[in-house]
Enzyme design. Structure first.
Site, PDB file in Angstrom:
ATOM      1  N   SER A  16     -38.964  79.606 -64.820  1.00  0.00           N
ATOM      2  CA  SER A  16     -38.235  80.843 -64.546  1.00  0.00           C
ATOM      3  C   SER A  16     -37.150  81.122 -65.585  1.00  0.00           C
ATOM      4  O   SER A  16     -36.807  82.278 -65.847  1.00  0.00           O
ATOM      5  CB  SER A  16     -37.613  80.779 -63.148  1.00  0.00           C
ATOM      6  OG  SER A  16     -36.768  79.655 -63.037  1.00  0.00           O
ATOM      7  N   ASP A  21     -26.883  81.973 -58.834  1.00  0.00           N
ATOM      8  CA  ASP A  21     -27.466  80.859 -58.073  1.00  0.00           C
ATOM      9  C   ASP A  21     -27.179  79.490 -58.697  1.00  0.00           C
ATOM     10  O   ASP A  21     -27.658  78.472 -58.210  1.00  0.00           O
ATOM     11  CB  ASP A  21     -28.975  81.053 -57.913  1.00  0.00           C
ATOM     12  CG  ASP A  21     -29.694  81.147 -59.255  1.00  0.00           C
ATOM     13  OD1 ASP A  21     -29.051  80.920 -60.300  1.00  0.00           O
ATOM     14  OD2 ASP A  21     -30.900  81.467 -59.263  1.00  0.00           O
ATOM     15  N   HIS A  26     -29.836  80.081 -62.950  1.00  0.00           N
ATOM     16  CA  HIS A  26     -30.243  81.098 -63.914  1.00  0.00           C
ATOM     17  C   HIS A  26     -29.021  81.717 -64.591  1.00  0.00           C
ATOM     18  O   HIS A  26     -28.002  81.947 -63.947  1.00  0.00           O
ATOM     19  CB  HIS A  26     -31.087  82.170 -63.227  1.00  0.00           C
ATOM     20  CG  HIS A  26     -32.360  81.633 -62.664  1.00  0.00           C
ATOM     21  ND1 HIS A  26     -32.504  81.309 -61.329  1.00  0.00           N
ATOM     22  CD2 HIS A  26     -33.545  81.323 -63.262  1.00  0.00           C
ATOM     23  CE1 HIS A  26     -33.731  80.852 -61.109  1.00  0.00           C
ATOM     24  NE2 HIS A  26     -34.383  80.838 -62.281  1.00  0.00           N
TER      25      HIS A  26
END
Length: 836
Positions: A147, A317, A320
């Site tokens: 991600s 979070d 990221h």
């Protein structure tokens, strides 16, 4: 930026006393500190008694010894030694060091301010959408990983298309096509067999392999295996398994391994608590130790990790990156891929030195011969040298022309010195030797140096030899402080702050105002329209720029102020020289000639206005060869149109002011004696009040500017308000007119050289960045580079003055022959420049 420093020694004369002041202004060889020190000592002596006076006496007795070491000559020797040492240091670092600007770009940097990233030692170009599409045309790019790599992928494609939205299944592949460019994201959250198979498919299969591969993964391995050490061993083993495949891919493609960014542990969810920065560091060490082979084909992207260390606390979070930080990583990648293709001037990372043009090769040959001659002549002169006059002790200094007659080696030595200086210019801004960094504006970066130089300028004030309005010392002072302000403006990147930008625009207009004032005064009073005078002015204005055009491979218009002042000198000359030729001695006999001259100036004003509202005609005239080669920049005449139009009335305003002033002086309506107010007390107070109000009104208006284009439209009409206000404030009080700053005046004498030299040996990348001679210490770097820069500018000023005495003879025959030679040279240069 200066209109006529060192042009002609009589250019701003308004009476016979100016000749002495002009000869003094043209000296330029005075000790760097003597003028300043003497004024300080005189001030201290006047205000102190007893023991203080004894201290002043001791100070004066020691001044000669101090000046023996602290002179401009010794300063230049120190600057030359610094240049040699720094050149050797940087050359050795580049040659023997294990990294280059690409490595610096990818591996290290710092924040200059919010979201402004500065790679170590080179400049980061901010790519626009059109540039990104041009660079990546017909390219296939693959982002492979988890991600975090997906985040990097989105930031990258948004540079190509800012309208892209981050939508779709997060754990699947995401394709992106823009024209003939393909950028794909491939979901591989771990380094495992699946990833190995994909890489093998590119190396051994029929699938088209990407031109660029950006790959990285680790956090899923930590998460799925709860941070156990066995997972780290398996990660190393899997990396070893794909290492050879990555090496093969790197033979024909660019391969970047993205090192893992830190996490903000306090913001991590419970399911991610095992992803600690300690674990991240272990996995990064494993990647580097496994993939960093002796071949060094796989590149490591670490810059985004460094940036994230300062911004990860802003993560939503904890895992990221904030969007601004991941954009830095994408921009670093774009610079690494595209700088060597598009070669942006403000993107020095990953760029090699440009190839030499035909003109540069010819110039290099001439410079080499000149340097060899200089070395031989210097050795010969040193062996035969006798007593050298001590300028600082007041020993007589011969005029440059006389020296040239006695010493025929003088011009050759001057050319040799100029050649060595040009080598330094080339090393600074064309060769891959010194570092460069981008500008970043802060209020403190502009205003603190500004306050400092004005305090220095005020401290080094002394009595003026003349008390006339705009005397030579005062105009030198004016040019000096304006030039220093402009230098600070350029190096601090203050053009981003519109109020400062608008005030600097007034300074540029003021230089042009002085051009009109000085040349008009000369022609009106002297009536000298001879070819010798014209050639002297043109040579002094253009010599350095012509040399730089050849050495640095830049068009004439690039150094925009010199073409601008040269053009306006030609306009002033034509206005005054063409029929009817009106001079002061004619006007003394009849007031009709004063009116006729005003009509001439009105005609010039109408001529300027006509062209200002006829852009097509203006561009059509200056697009015709050979004018196009002189005034075009990057194939367009637009820059010349913008510069000309912006201050189109400044020169006429200066001419009109000079005419009115000389008229008032003629009819003895001014009181210019020492300590006398310029007018009667009542009129003087009134004018001072109006001037202060006008000055402040303009500043308030400029401070409220929100749009450069709109304010620039108003600038030609109102800039004269602040210029005239300054002149009256500076000259109406007798005590103010009787003093001047020797500090500012010293810089004023070399302001043209300072303005031109800053392009390449103080700033960098053609003024887009800052030259870095001392890496890692910005303050010390500015001090050292400024010292060298000022010494070089002063030496070039002397060389120009010396060569002007030889290159421009007073006799008509030799002068015409040299003009013919100069014309042939110009045609040859323009012809060869068309072939490049």
């Amino acid at each position: 930026m200066k209109p006529e420093v060192n042009m002609m020694k009589a250019e701003s004369a308004s009476d016979s006393n100016h000749a002495e002041a002009e000869a003094h202004a043209g000296n330029g060889h005075a000790p760097l500190g003597s003028a300043f020190v003497s004024s300080a000592a005189a001030r201290l002596s006047a205000c102190c008694h007893g023991g203080a006076k004894m201290a002043v006496l001791a100070y004066n007795l020691g001044k000669r010894e101090i000046n023996q070491y602290f002179s401009i000559k010794n300063a230049k020797l120190l600057a030359a030694a610094a240049v040699v040492l720094l050149t050797v240091f940087h050359s050795a670092s580049r040659h023997y060091g294990s990294s280059d600007t690409c490595d610096w770009l990818l591996s290290s940097g710092r924040f200059l301010g919010d979201n402004v990233w500065q790679p170590y030692g080179c400049m980061l170009h901010k790519y626009k959408s059109t540039e990104a599409k041009l660079c990546l045309r017909e390219k296939r790019i693959a982002f492979v990983g988890d991600s975090r790599i997906r985040q990097l992928f989105y930031s990258f494609i948004k540079m190509m298309n800012p309208e892209v939205k981050e939508v779709g299944n997060k754990h699947e592949n995401i394709p992106f096509v823009d024209g003939d460019s393909t950028v794909n994201f491939l979901w591989y959250a771990e380094v495992n067999n699946s990833l190995k198979e994909q890489l093998m498919l590119w190396t051994e299969g029929s699938a088209s392999k990407p031109h660029v591969i950006i790959i990285g993964a680790a956090t899923w391995s930590i998460k799925l295996h709860n941070g156990r050490s066995e997972a780290l061993f398996q990660y190393k083993a899997n990396l070893t398994a794909i290492a050879d495949t990555l090496e093969k891919l790197a033979e024909h493609s660019e391969v970047y391994w993205v090192l893992q960014d830190p996490v903000y542990e306090d913001a991590l969810s419970e399911s991610r608590k095992m992803i600690t920065n300690e674990q991240i560091n272990l996995y990064n060490e494993a990647a580097v130790s496994t993939l960093d082979t002796s071949k060094k084909k796989v590149k490591f992207l670490e810059a985004s990790r460094q940036a994230a260390m300062e911004t990860i606390s802003q993560s939503v979070d904890g895992l990221h990156l904030p969007e601004s930080t991941r954009d830095i990583g994408a921009m670093v990648l774009m610079n690494s891929m595209c700088n060597k293709i598009l070669k942006p001037i403000d993107g020095s990372c990953c760029q090699s030195a440009p190839p030499l043009s035909v003109l540069q090769k010819l110039a290099a040959a001439v410079l080499l011969v000149s340097i060899v001659c200089f070395v031989l002549l210097s050795f010969s002169t040193h062996r035969k040298s006798k007593h050298v006059p001590d300028l600082e002790s007041g020993e007589e200094k011969k005029h440059p022309a006389a020296v040239g007659q006695l010493n025929p080696k003088g011009p050759l030595l001057a050319i040799g010195k100029m050649s060595l200086i040009m080598v330094y210019f080339y090393l600074c801004d064309r060769a891959d030797v010194f570092m460069k960094e981008q500008k970043f504006y802060t209020h403190s970066a502009f205003f603190i140096p500004l306050i400092y130089i004005f305090v220095l300028g005020f401290f080094y004030s002394e009595n003026s030899k003349e008390t006339k309005l705009l005397n030579r010392e005062q105009t030198d002072e004016w040019k000096g402080w304006m030039q220093l302000v402009i230098l600070i403006y350029h190096i601090s990147g203050a053009s981003a702050f519109i109020p400062v930008y608008m005030h600097v625009r007034v300074l540029v207009a003021a230089y042009l105002f002085q051009t009109g004032y000085g040349h008009f005064s000369f022609f009106w009073l002297k009536g000298d329209f001879g070819l010798y005078r014209v050639c002297q002015v043109l040579f002094r204005l253009n010599f350095l720029v012509v040399v730089l055009c050849l050495v640095m491979d830049r068009p004439y218009q690039f150094y925009y102020f010199v073409p601008l002042v040269t053009f306006w000198f030609a306009v002033i000359y034509a206005t005054m020289a063409l029929w009817p030729q009106i001079l002061q001695k004619q006007a003394n006999g009849s007031a009709f000639w004063n009116l006729a001259l005003l009509l001439k100036l009105l005609g010039l004003l109408l001529f300027i206005g006509f062209f200002a509202y006829s852009q097509d005609l203006f561009e059509g005239i200056f697009s015709v060869w050979p004018l196009s080669k002189l005034f075009e920049l990057q194939g367009s005449i637009h820059e010349w149109w913008f510069r000309w139009k912006l201050d189109r009335f400044a020169v006429v305003n200066g001419m009109l002011f000079a005419f009115i002033y000389l008229l008032l002086q003629k009819y003895q309506l001014l009181s210019e004696g020492k300590g006398e107010t310029l007018f009667s007390n009542k009129i003087s107070n009134c004018l001072l009040f109006v001037s202060v109000v006008s000055f402040m009104t303009y500043s308030i208006w400029a401070s409220g500017c929100k749009n450069k284009s709109e304010c620039n439209e108003m600038h030609p009409y109102i800039s004269v308000v602040q210029i005239l206000a300054f002149i009256l404030i500076r000259n109406i009080p007798g005590y103010a007119r009787s003093l001047y700053s020797s500090f500012f005046a010293w810089f004023g004498k070399i302001s043209l050289e300072l303005f031109i030299c800053q392009y390449h040996i103080w700033l960098a990348a053609d003024t887009k960045g800052i030259l870095v001679l001392i890496p890692g210490n910005p303050t010390l770097n500015i001090i050292v580079s400024t010292f060298i820069f000022v010494c070089v500018a002063h030496e070039i000023s002397q060389i120009t003055n010396d060569l002007a005495q030889v290159a421009i003879p007073k006799e008509s025959g030799p002068l015409l022959k040299r003009l013919l030679g100069a014309g042939v040279f110009l045609v040859l240069v323009l012809t060869l420049s068309q072939k490049d």
